[in-house]
Design an enzyme around this catalytic site. Structure first.
Site, PDB file in Angstrom:
ATOM      1  N   HIS A 107      43.004  43.595  46.334  1.00 59.89           N
ATOM      2  CA  HIS A 107      43.280  44.653  45.354  1.00 59.89           C
ATOM      3  C   HIS A 107      41.993  45.115  44.662  1.00 59.89           C
ATOM      4  O   HIS A 107      41.633  44.638  43.592  1.00 59.89           O
ATOM      5  CB  HIS A 107      44.279  44.102  44.325  1.00 59.89           C
ATOM      6  CG  HIS A 107      44.865  45.156  43.439  1.00 59.89           C
ATOM      7  ND1 HIS A 107      46.126  45.062  42.912  1.00 59.89           N
ATOM      8  CD2 HIS A 107      44.377  46.335  42.971  1.00 59.89           C
ATOM      9  CE1 HIS A 107      46.389  46.115  42.169  1.00 59.89           C
ATOM     10  NE2 HIS A 107      45.332  46.907  42.185  1.00 59.89           N
TER      11      HIS A 107
ATOM     12  N   LEU B 299      37.837  51.148  45.022  1.00 60.61           N
ATOM     13  CA  LEU B 299      36.446  51.493  45.353  1.00 60.61           C
ATOM     14  C   LEU B 299      36.108  52.931  44.990  1.00 60.61           C
ATOM     15  O   LEU B 299      34.946  53.327  45.041  1.00 60.61           O
ATOM     16  CB  LEU B 299      36.163  51.215  46.835  1.00 60.61           C
ATOM     17  CG  LEU B 299      36.089  49.725  47.196  1.00 60.61           C
ATOM     18  CD1 LEU B 299      35.932  49.537  48.704  1.00 60.61           C
ATOM     19  CD2 LEU B 299      34.946  49.027  46.464  1.00 60.61           C
TER      20      LEU B 299
ATOM     21  N   HIS C 189      53.264  48.085  42.810  1.00 59.87           N
ATOM     22  CA  HIS C 189      52.815  48.138  41.408  1.00 59.87           C
ATOM     23  C   HIS C 189      54.111  48.251  40.598  1.00 59.87           C
ATOM     24  O   HIS C 189      54.688  49.334  40.501  1.00 59.87           O
ATOM     25  CB  HIS C 189      51.900  49.351  41.222  1.00 59.87           C
ATOM     26  CG  HIS C 189      51.551  49.672  39.804  1.00 59.87           C
ATOM     27  ND1 HIS C 189      50.270  49.543  39.312  1.00 59.87           N
ATOM     28  CD2 HIS C 189      52.307  50.115  38.768  1.00 59.87           C
ATOM     29  CE1 HIS C 189      50.263  49.905  38.021  1.00 59.87           C
ATOM     30  NE2 HIS C 189      51.487  50.262  37.675  1.00 59.87           N
TER      31      HIS C 189
ATOM     32  N   ASP D 281      42.141  43.593  40.990  1.00 61.44           N
ATOM     33  CA  ASP D 281      42.433  44.917  40.432  1.00 61.44           C
ATOM     34  C   ASP D 281      41.172  45.495  39.778  1.00 61.44           C
ATOM     35  O   ASP D 281      41.227  46.122  38.715  1.00 61.44           O
ATOM     36  CB  ASP D 281      43.610  44.888  39.443  1.00 61.44           C
ATOM     37  CG  ASP D 281      44.187  46.282  39.193  1.00 61.44           C
ATOM     38  OD1 ASP D 281      43.731  47.246  39.850  1.00 61.44           O
ATOM     39  OD2 ASP D 281      45.078  46.408  38.342  1.00 61.44           O
TER      40      ASP D 281
HETATM   41 ZN   LIG Z   1      48.437  48.539  39.672  1.00 61.66          ZN
HETATM   42 ZN   LIG Z   2      45.141  48.515  40.885  1.00 65.71          ZN
END
Ligand SMILES: [Zn+2]
Ligand SMILES: [Zn+2]
Length: 422
Positions: A50, A53, A171, A297
């Protein structure tokens, strides 16, 4: 030939690693001389399922190259790039572009994630099959940043992706329950006068999707768990035999909503920082295996998007260069677990979920993707990392553990604390 002398493996054994033609030729004592690695732990290169970029589209915040540099400094040899670029990675040409940028950077493996729905719109499935059969061989699909909230769309995505041998990474954020939300919902949000983000908005989607995955016999991955209740739901789903895996971020393991009192937007993140009780539940779940992996993340944002009032600021934090230290804190320094579990959460399990095959373990004959960590080193975290962005919530904290070298396919991508310029 390259020889790493005196490394300690996750098992505790002290030995040497011989590398030839990009592969691990031998794990065992050697009479030859080589690089002195005494005091360092040799681990399979870390895999982040996760990462944002930001390329194409948001190159002021991060590029595939700058994110790769930050990644190798954090000990990573593979990054999965989230699809919320501009244009969105919802077709074969964008995922192939991201893959090519990763190969050009040449520091680690960049694996594009494909969007579940066109333009992350949540309505129409994107070209899942074409992305899977493209040169990028996409196996992880996610609308991350957005929840796939329509249950029928989610059901179809799970069914289709199952046929591709892949996984949908959700998500989990019920949109109606989180409209305008700015921080965790509770006594503190009331006190600060910020709109709250209720735990049930996360937990209800996880429960629903677990049941949908069960219905079609598909694999489901849940991004960034943040609440004690979400841990309970995942524990229940696993006990029921549902093919669910779950992830936690470094920041949700270390930081709590109390930081919102500063009104410093560096602490604004989606999903939000939660309570101390939630953090403790997440730690326990990472230790006992209910939560499978740490996913960073890593969400770089340029200062334009962060140096403003709390309610105007973008959600997100960087994380690639601190995840290993956080894992060490939670699993090792706490005395609760060991380096083998550390390897699972940062290397082997994310590789497995992302269909990277054998990556994520150290074995003879395998690609030499190796991270060498000095567990005794202690460092004060600086806001500035190798990311182009400075939204670093760990700045000022002192953490143990330092990545010293990273090898990608037998070559140093990071050596003695410096990125090798590919
Ligand atoms: Zn997320
Ligand atoms: Zn994310």
């Amino acid at each position: 030939m390259r020889l790493l002398k005196g490394v300690r493996l996750a098992s505790g054994e002290v030995t040497d690693i011989t590398i030839e033609a990009g592969k691990i030729a031998r794990i065992g004592k050697s009479k030859e001389s080589g690089l002195d690695c005494s005091g360092l732990i040799a681990l399979p290169g870390f895999v982040d399922l996760h990462t944002h970029l930001r390329q194409p589209g948001f190159e002021a915040s991060e590029t595939v190259l700058s994110g790769s540099r930050s990644g190798v400094a954090g000990g990573y040899t593979a990054l999965f790039a989230m699809a919320n670029s501009d244009p969105v990675a919802d077709n074969a040409s964008v995922v192939e572009q991201v893959m090519t940028l990763g190969q050009e950077a040449g520091l680690l493996e960049v694996r594009p994630i494909g969007a579940v729905t066109k333009g992350l719109g949540g309505e129409e499935l994107s070209a899942l099959g074409l992305m899977a059969s493209s040169a990028a061989k996409v196996r992880v699909f996610s609308d991350d940043g957005h929840c796939v909230h329509d249950p029928l769309v989610m059901l179809r995505a799970l069914t289709y992706v199952k046929g591709l041998g892949g996984v949908v990474a959700q998500h989990a954020q019920e949109p109606r329950l989180t409209e305008g939300s700015q921080m965790n919902a509770g006594a503190l949000s009331t006190e600060l006068g910020l709109k709250g983000w209720p735990a049930v908005a996360e937990e209800s989607i996880i429960a629903r999707d677990a049941l949908l995955a069960e219905q079609v016999g598909a694999r489901l991955h849940i991004c960034h768990l943040t609440t004690a209740g979400a841990v309970d739901v995942v524990r229940w789903a696993k006990a029921r035999g549902i093919q669910i895996t779950a992830e936690v971020t470094p920041h949700h393991l270390m930081l709590t909503e109390d930081l919102v009192r500063t009104y410093d937007p560096v602490f604004k993140v989606n999903p939000p920082l939660r309570t101390r009780e939630d953090t403790l539940a997440l730690r326990e779940a990472l230790i006992d295996g209910t939560i499978d992996i740490i996913g960073t993340d890593h969400a770089p944002h340029s200062s334009e998007k962060k140096d403003c009032e709390w309610d105007q600021a973008a959600f997100g934090m960087v994380g690639l260069e601190h995840a290993a230290s956080v894992a060490q804190e939670v699993l090792i320094e706490s005395g609760a677990s060991d380096w083998e579990r550390f390897t699972e959460v940062l290397s082997s399990k994310p590789a497995q979920i992302g269909s990277l095959g054998d990556q994520g373990s150290l074995k003879e004959g395998q690609e030499a993707n190796i991270t060498l960590v000095d567990p005794a080193a202690s460092r004060e975290i600086q806001a500035e990392t190798l990311s182009l962005s400075r939204n670093n919530p760990f700045a000022g904290l002192t953490l143990k553990g330092q990545v010293v070298h990273t090898l990608f396919r037998g070559k140093f991508s990071f050596r003695d604390g410096k990125v090798k310029n590919a």
